[in-house]
Design an enzyme around this catalytic site. Structure first.
Site, PDB file in Angstrom:
ATOM      1  N   HIS A  22       0.795  -1.331  -0.004  1.00 28.10           N
ATOM      2  CA  HIS A  22       0.036   0.187  -0.029  1.00 28.10           C
ATOM      3  C   HIS A  22       0.772   1.229  -0.115  1.00 28.10           C
ATOM      4  O   HIS A  22       0.540   2.151  -0.893  1.00 28.10           O
ATOM      5  CB  HIS A  22      -0.894   0.210   1.257  1.00 28.10           C
ATOM      6  N   LYS A  46     -16.155  -7.633   6.704  1.00 27.85           N
ATOM      7  CA  LYS A  46     -15.066  -8.404   7.032  1.00 27.85           C
ATOM      8  C   LYS A  46     -14.919  -8.239   8.603  1.00 27.85           C
ATOM      9  O   LYS A  46     -14.845  -6.788   8.918  1.00 27.85           O
ATOM     10  CB  LYS A  46     -13.651  -8.244   6.310  1.00 27.85           C
ATOM     11  N   ARG A  95      -1.850  -6.645  -8.188  1.00 27.16           N
ATOM     12  CA  ARG A  95      -0.846  -7.471  -7.810  1.00 27.16           C
ATOM     13  C   ARG A  95      -0.785  -8.622  -8.704  1.00 27.16           C
ATOM     14  O   ARG A  95       0.555  -8.764  -9.474  1.00 27.16           O
ATOM     15  CB  ARG A  95      -0.923  -7.934  -6.448  1.00 27.16           C
ATOM     16  N   SER A 133      -2.723  -7.838   3.156  1.00 25.85           N
ATOM     17  CA  SER A 133      -3.111  -7.571   4.559  1.00 25.85           C
ATOM     18  C   SER A 133      -3.439  -8.878   5.192  1.00 25.85           C
ATOM     19  O   SER A 133      -3.101  -9.243   6.419  1.00 25.85           O
ATOM     20  CB  SER A 133      -4.165  -6.685   4.807  1.00 25.85           C
TER      21      SER A 133
HETATM   22  O1  PNS Z   1      -8.859  -3.196   0.472  1.00 27.30           O
HETATM   23  P1  PNS Z   1     -10.045  -3.595  -0.196  1.00 27.30           P
HETATM   24  O2  PNS Z   1     -10.941  -4.433   0.979  1.00 27.30           O
HETATM   25  O3  PNS Z   1      -9.988  -4.432  -1.584  1.00 27.30           O
HETATM   26  O4  PNS Z   1     -10.981  -2.400  -0.729  1.00 27.30           O
HETATM   27  C1  PNS Z   1     -12.413  -2.431  -1.141  1.00 27.30           C
HETATM   28  C2  PNS Z   1     -13.131  -1.184  -1.539  1.00 27.30           C
HETATM   29  C3  PNS Z   1     -13.071  -0.261  -0.060  1.00 27.30           C
HETATM   30  C4  PNS Z   1     -12.314  -0.480  -2.632  1.00 27.30           C
HETATM   31  C5  PNS Z   1     -14.481  -1.580  -1.892  1.00 27.30           C
HETATM   32  O5  PNS Z   1     -15.129  -2.552  -0.857  1.00 27.30           O
HETATM   33  C6  PNS Z   1     -15.401  -0.187  -1.926  1.00 27.30           C
HETATM   34  O6  PNS Z   1     -15.013   0.545  -2.809  1.00 27.30           O
HETATM   35  N1  PNS Z   1     -16.289  -0.195  -1.068  1.00 27.30           N
HETATM   36  C7  PNS Z   1     -17.201   1.027  -0.938  1.00 27.30           C
HETATM   37  C8  PNS Z   1     -18.810   0.616  -1.321  1.00 27.30           C
HETATM   38  C9  PNS Z   1     -18.893   0.951  -3.108  1.00 27.30           C
HETATM   39  O7  PNS Z   1     -18.538   1.712  -3.369  1.00 27.30           O
HETATM   40  N2  PNS Z   1     -19.413  -0.287  -3.635  1.00 27.30           N
HETATM   41  C10 PNS Z   1     -19.735  -0.355  -5.146  1.00 27.30           C
HETATM   42  C11 PNS Z   1     -18.438  -0.137  -5.624  1.00 27.30           C
HETATM   43  S1  PNS Z   1     -18.190  -1.534  -6.843  1.00 27.30           S
END
Ligand code: PNS
Length: 169
Positions: A22, A46, A95, A133
């Site tokens: 990150h 989660k 990745r 993570s």
């Molecule tokens: O680190 P992560 O867990 O891969 O991040 C995921 C994240 C936070 C980018 C994703 O879950 C997100 O954008 N959540 C917010 C809800 C949202 O906007 N959902 C619709 C988009 S597809």
């Protein structure tokens, strides 16, 4: 002198915890944009190891020397929070091929929701392409060395959290 448009981007994620992967992405992103908001998702399904408040603290501690970076938490739609921050770019890291499908789905959904916001993918550096993570937490729980995988302050926090979990503090 023509008016220069400031480019703001948002780098969203769970950051439970922030890894060197990150951090590498943050350092590379700030070279591309004028302002970067690291956005930590609240209300994730989660089960997190660190609370959102702890994650904000941890990320701030690590990025405090990097100019033009801000740390915030968000809930609701990412694109709405991006618009609220004035960000026109979403940064995500890729990745391996296995990341691609999920990332493509999210990028296309986000584009459908707000076409004016563009998702930009940065490829993880080779040295970080295996770090997640989830695996960092698994390795430290099983007694493995994570010194090269997370910043030192995060390693300290992880060690303390595991001692707390094991009732040793
Ligand atoms: O680190 P992560 O867990 O891969 O991040 C995921 C994240 C936070 C980018 C994703 O879950 C997100 O954008 N959540 C917010 C809800 C949202 O906007 N959902 C619709 C988009 S597809």
């Amino acid at each position: 002198m023509p008016h220069e448009k400031r480019l703001s981007a948002i780098y969203p994620g769970s950051f439970d915890p922030l890894t060197n992967g990150h951090l590498d992405l943050v350092e590379r992103s700030v070279r591309l944009v004028d302002h970067l908001v690291i956005a930590i998702l609240r209300n994730d399904q989660k089960q997190a190891l660190f609370s959102v408040a702890e994650r904000i603290d941890m990320v701030r501690e690590v990025v405090h020397g990097i100019p033009n970076v801000e740390v915030a938490a968000f809930d609701g739609l990412l694109v709405d929070f991006a618009a609220h921050c004035g960000a026109s770019v979403i940064i995500r890291g890729i990745r391996a091929v296995s990341d691609y499908e999920y990332e493509l789905q999210m990028a296309l959904m986000n584009r459908r929701l707000r076409p004016e916001i563009e998702t930009v993918f940065l490829m993880a550096s080779e040295a970080h392409s295996f770090i997640s993570s989830r695996l960092v937490k698994e390795v430290i729980r099983l007694g493995g060395n994570i010194a090269d995988l997370v910043p030192p302050s995060i390693e300290g926090r992880l060690k303390r959290r595991l001692l707390e979990e094991n009732g040793e503090e």
